[in-house]
Scaffold this motif. Sequence first.
Motif: not given
Length: 92
Positions: A29-38
């Motif tokens: 989930l953290f990885q997905a969050l980072e992708v979406e923030l980028e």
Amino acid sequence: MVRLNVFLLLAVVFCGLGAVTSQHKARKLFQALEVELERARQLEVEFGQLQLELSTWGSAPRIEKIAREKLKMRSPESEKIIPGTATGARTP
């Protein structure tokens, strides 16, 4: 006593597996969050570029150039301008 030990061992194993699984999900989930923030940062940059482009397309010198070149418009002669009216129409 042996049954209690086996039960406690199984409980510890299941709790450990639960902790590992939940930590793995949290990392995903953290990885997905980072992708979406980028992606959000990229969209902000693109939005800024589009706003700049929009202001450029609507600038007065550009509109005047298009009016002169493509539409063959020109400024009216000074004797045809009636002072004091916004539209240039004569008032009776």
